[in-house]
Scaffold this motif. Structure first.
Motif, PDB file in Angstrom:
ATOM      1  N   PRO A   1      -1.664   2.668  -0.612  1.00  0.00           N
ATOM      2  CA  PRO A   1      -0.959   3.910  -0.965  1.00  0.00           C
ATOM      3  C   PRO A   1      -0.526   4.703   0.273  1.00  0.00           C
ATOM      4  N   SER A   2      -1.321   4.655   1.362  1.00  0.00           N
ATOM      5  CA  SER A   2      -0.957   5.347   2.601  1.00  0.00           C
ATOM      6  C   SER A   2      -1.813   4.788   3.740  1.00  0.00           C
ATOM      7  N   LEU A   3      -1.425   5.108   4.987  1.00  0.00           N
ATOM      8  CA  LEU A   3      -2.223   4.622   6.126  1.00  0.00           C
ATOM      9  C   LEU A   3      -3.582   5.328   6.182  1.00  0.00           C
ATOM     10  N   ASP A   4      -3.618   6.598   5.769  1.00  0.00           N
ATOM     11  CA  ASP A   4      -4.902   7.330   5.741  1.00  0.00           C
ATOM     12  C   ASP A   4      -5.860   6.673   4.761  1.00  0.00           C
ATOM     13  N   GLU A   5      -5.315   6.311   3.595  1.00  0.00           N
ATOM     14  CA  GLU A   5      -6.135   5.652   2.576  1.00  0.00           C
ATOM     15  C   GLU A   5      -6.607   4.280   3.074  1.00  0.00           C
ATOM     16  N   LEU A   6      -5.752   3.623   3.838  1.00  0.00           N
ATOM     17  CA  LEU A   6      -6.107   2.306   4.383  1.00  0.00           C
ATOM     18  C   LEU A   6      -7.299   2.442   5.330  1.00  0.00           C
ATOM     19  N   ARG A   7      -7.247   3.451   6.195  1.00  0.00           N
ATOM     20  CA  ARG A   7      -8.346   3.661   7.143  1.00  0.00           C
ATOM     21  C   ARG A   7      -9.647   3.963   6.389  1.00  0.00           C
ATOM     22  N   ARG A   8      -9.508   4.777   5.321  1.00  0.00           N
ATOM     23  CA  ARG A   8     -10.692   5.140   4.538  1.00  0.00           C
ATOM     24  C   ARG A   8     -11.295   3.876   3.889  1.00  0.00           C
ATOM     25  N   ARG A   9     -10.421   3.022   3.359  1.00  0.00           N
ATOM     26  CA  ARG A   9     -10.908   1.799   2.697  1.00  0.00           C
ATOM     27  C   ARG A   9     -11.567   0.853   3.694  1.00  0.00           C
TER      28      ARG A   9
ATOM     29  N   TRP B   1      -6.628  -1.343  11.722  1.00  0.00           N
ATOM     30  CA  TRP B   1      -5.809  -0.218  11.285  1.00  0.00           C
ATOM     31  C   TRP B   1      -4.534  -0.126  12.144  1.00  0.00           C
ATOM     32  N   ARG B   2      -4.717  -0.339  13.441  1.00  0.00           N
ATOM     33  CA  ARG B   2      -3.544  -0.299  14.336  1.00  0.00           C
ATOM     34  C   ARG B   2      -2.569  -1.438  14.003  1.00  0.00           C
ATOM     35  N   ASN B   3      -3.109  -2.623  13.775  1.00  0.00           N
ATOM     36  CA  ASN B   3      -2.262  -3.775  13.421  1.00  0.00           C
ATOM     37  C   ASN B   3      -1.488  -3.525  12.124  1.00  0.00           C
ATOM     38  N   ALA B   4      -2.126  -2.777  11.198  1.00  0.00           N
ATOM     39  CA  ALA B   4      -1.500  -2.528   9.889  1.00  0.00           C
ATOM     40  C   ALA B   4      -0.132  -1.885  10.049  1.00  0.00           C
ATOM     41  N   ARG B   5      -0.021  -0.956  10.979  1.00  0.00           N
ATOM     42  CA  ARG B   5       1.252  -0.237  11.166  1.00  0.00           C
ATOM     43  C   ARG B   5       2.364  -1.212  11.563  1.00  0.00           C
ATOM     44  N   HIS B   6       2.020  -2.233  12.382  1.00  0.00           N
ATOM     45  CA  HIS B   6       3.024  -3.240  12.774  1.00  0.00           C
ATOM     46  C   HIS B   6       3.327  -4.189  11.622  1.00  0.00           C
ATOM     47  N   GLU B   7       2.257  -4.582  10.928  1.00  0.00           N
ATOM     48  CA  GLU B   7       2.437  -5.557   9.835  1.00  0.00           C
ATOM     49  C   GLU B   7       3.382  -5.002   8.762  1.00  0.00           C
ATOM     50  N   ILE B   8       3.265  -3.704   8.478  1.00  0.00           N
ATOM     51  CA  ILE B   8       4.074  -3.102   7.410  1.00  0.00           C
ATOM     52  C   ILE B   8       5.575  -3.197   7.748  1.00  0.00           C
ATOM     53  N   GLN B   9       5.886  -3.211   9.040  1.00  0.00           N
ATOM     54  CA  GLN B   9       7.308  -3.318   9.454  1.00  0.00           C
ATOM     55  C   GLN B   9       7.916  -4.661   9.038  1.00  0.00           C
ATOM     56  N   GLU B  10       7.067  -5.652   8.757  1.00  0.00           N
ATOM     57  CA  GLU B  10       7.553  -6.998   8.407  1.00  0.00           C
ATOM     58  C   GLU B  10       7.949  -7.125   6.936  1.00  0.00           C
ATOM     59  N   ILE B  11       7.747  -6.063   6.181  1.00  0.00           N
ATOM     60  CA  ILE B  11       7.954  -6.146   4.722  1.00  0.00           C
ATOM     61  C   ILE B  11       9.379  -6.566   4.359  1.00  0.00           C
ATOM     62  N   GLN B  12      10.323  -6.300   5.240  1.00  0.00           N
ATOM     63  CA  GLN B  12      11.729  -6.612   4.917  1.00  0.00           C
ATOM     64  C   GLN B  12      11.995  -8.107   4.764  1.00  0.00           C
ATOM     65  N   GLY B  13      11.115  -8.949   5.335  1.00  0.00           N
ATOM     66  CA  GLY B  13      11.313 -10.393   5.189  1.00  0.00           C
ATOM     67  C   GLY B  13      10.718 -10.931   3.892  1.00  0.00           C
ATOM     68  N   TYR B  14      10.125 -10.057   3.080  1.00  0.00           N
ATOM     69  CA  TYR B  14       9.434 -10.504   1.855  1.00  0.00           C
ATOM     70  C   TYR B  14      10.331 -10.364   0.629  1.00  0.00           C
ATOM     71  N   ASP B  15       9.979 -11.117  -0.423  1.00  0.00           N
ATOM     72  CA  ASP B  15      10.774 -11.058  -1.657  1.00  0.00           C
ATOM     73  C   ASP B  15      10.367  -9.886  -2.543  1.00  0.00           C
ATOM     74  N   TYR B  16       9.076  -9.584  -2.574  1.00  0.00           N
ATOM     75  CA  TYR B  16       8.560  -8.550  -3.480  1.00  0.00           C
ATOM     76  C   TYR B  16       7.548  -7.665  -2.754  1.00  0.00           C
ATOM     77  N   PHE B  17       7.334  -6.476  -3.276  1.00  0.00           N
ATOM     78  CA  PHE B  17       6.207  -5.664  -2.789  1.00  0.00           C
ATOM     79  C   PHE B  17       5.412  -5.160  -3.986  1.00  0.00           C
ATOM     80  N   ILE B  18       4.147  -4.888  -3.732  1.00  0.00           N
ATOM     81  CA  ILE B  18       3.302  -4.262  -4.756  1.00  0.00           C
ATOM     82  C   ILE B  18       2.580  -3.113  -4.076  1.00  0.00           C
TER      83      ILE B  18
END
Ligand code: 5GP
Length: 206
Positions: free
Chosen positions: A134-142, A158-175
């Protein structure tokens, strides 16, 4: 080529479903729940050089191997894809994956963004799904609440997550994984729809 109703009773090779997400987005819970309701789909068990977490079962969650063994397997071409993730090596065993696809069985790969790119290059009809927290703050909490990783590892993930999210454009779907039940419904819906595509049944015209 003649199309008959019978053409739609036998599907071609199995489908590769790739699910990626930043660590802590809830991907493992999500994929395990969907797989438990999907007896006709297999989960690909990866090899990794990271240490097992409490409760993880060798051979079921991962094949835990040493770096030497991993590198030997890599040199022998035994991985369909591989990547270094958070400082450890991960790879998808090739032989079992290819055998299952040949037999018409769908396989779910729980792999990172680098691996997803490699699989998409080799398996052109693979379906890729990115799970967002839902958010990066929630990700850190989890990540912290999970209690399975050291503080340094949590920060790195957590730091890697911010980079990984940038890759979403190469995907077919998101949830967007705000609510697990809803996320499970969405993943199941994607799988069901992909399985009903006409192109999965009718052989391409030469
Ligand atoms: P974890 O250590 O939390 O189980 O996994 C860390 C990351 O490695 C996750 O994003 C997971 O999807 C990814 N991963 C697990 N197995 C593989 C694999 O075989 N190949 C690649 N490229 N990534 C993997």
């Amino acid at each position: 080529m003649t199309v008959s109703i019978r053409s739609f009773t036998k599907r071609g090779p199995g489908i590769v479903f790739i699910v990626s997400a930043p660590s802590g987005a809830g991907k493992t819970t999500l994929t395990r729940k969907v797989l438990s309701n999907c007896p006709d789909m297999s989960l690909s068990v990866s090899c990794t050089t990271r240490a097992p977490r409490a409760g993880e079962i060798p051979g079921k969650d991962y094949h835990f191997v040493s770096e030497a063994v991993f590198k030997r397997m890599l040199a022998a071409g035994e991985f369909a894809e591989w990547a270094e993730v958070h400082g450890k090596l991960y790879g998808t065993p090739r032989r079992l994956l290819e055998r299952q696809l040949r037999r018409g069985r769908d396989v779910l790969l729980d792999i990172d963004v680098q691996g997803a790119r490699q699989i998409k290059q080799h398996f052109l009809s693979a379906v890729s799904i990115f799970v967002l927290p839902p958010s990066l703050d929630e990700l850190r909490r989890r990540l912290a609440a999970r209690g399975t990783d050291a503080r340094k590892t949590i920060e790195q993930r957590w730091r890697n997550a911010r980079h990984e999210i940038q890759e979403i454009q190469g995907y077919d779907y998101f949830i967007l994984n705000r609510d697990v039940k809803e996320a499970v419904r969405r993943l199941a819906a994607i799988i069901a729809a992909e399985r009903l595509k006409v192109c999965r049944y009718i052989p391409k015209q030469k």
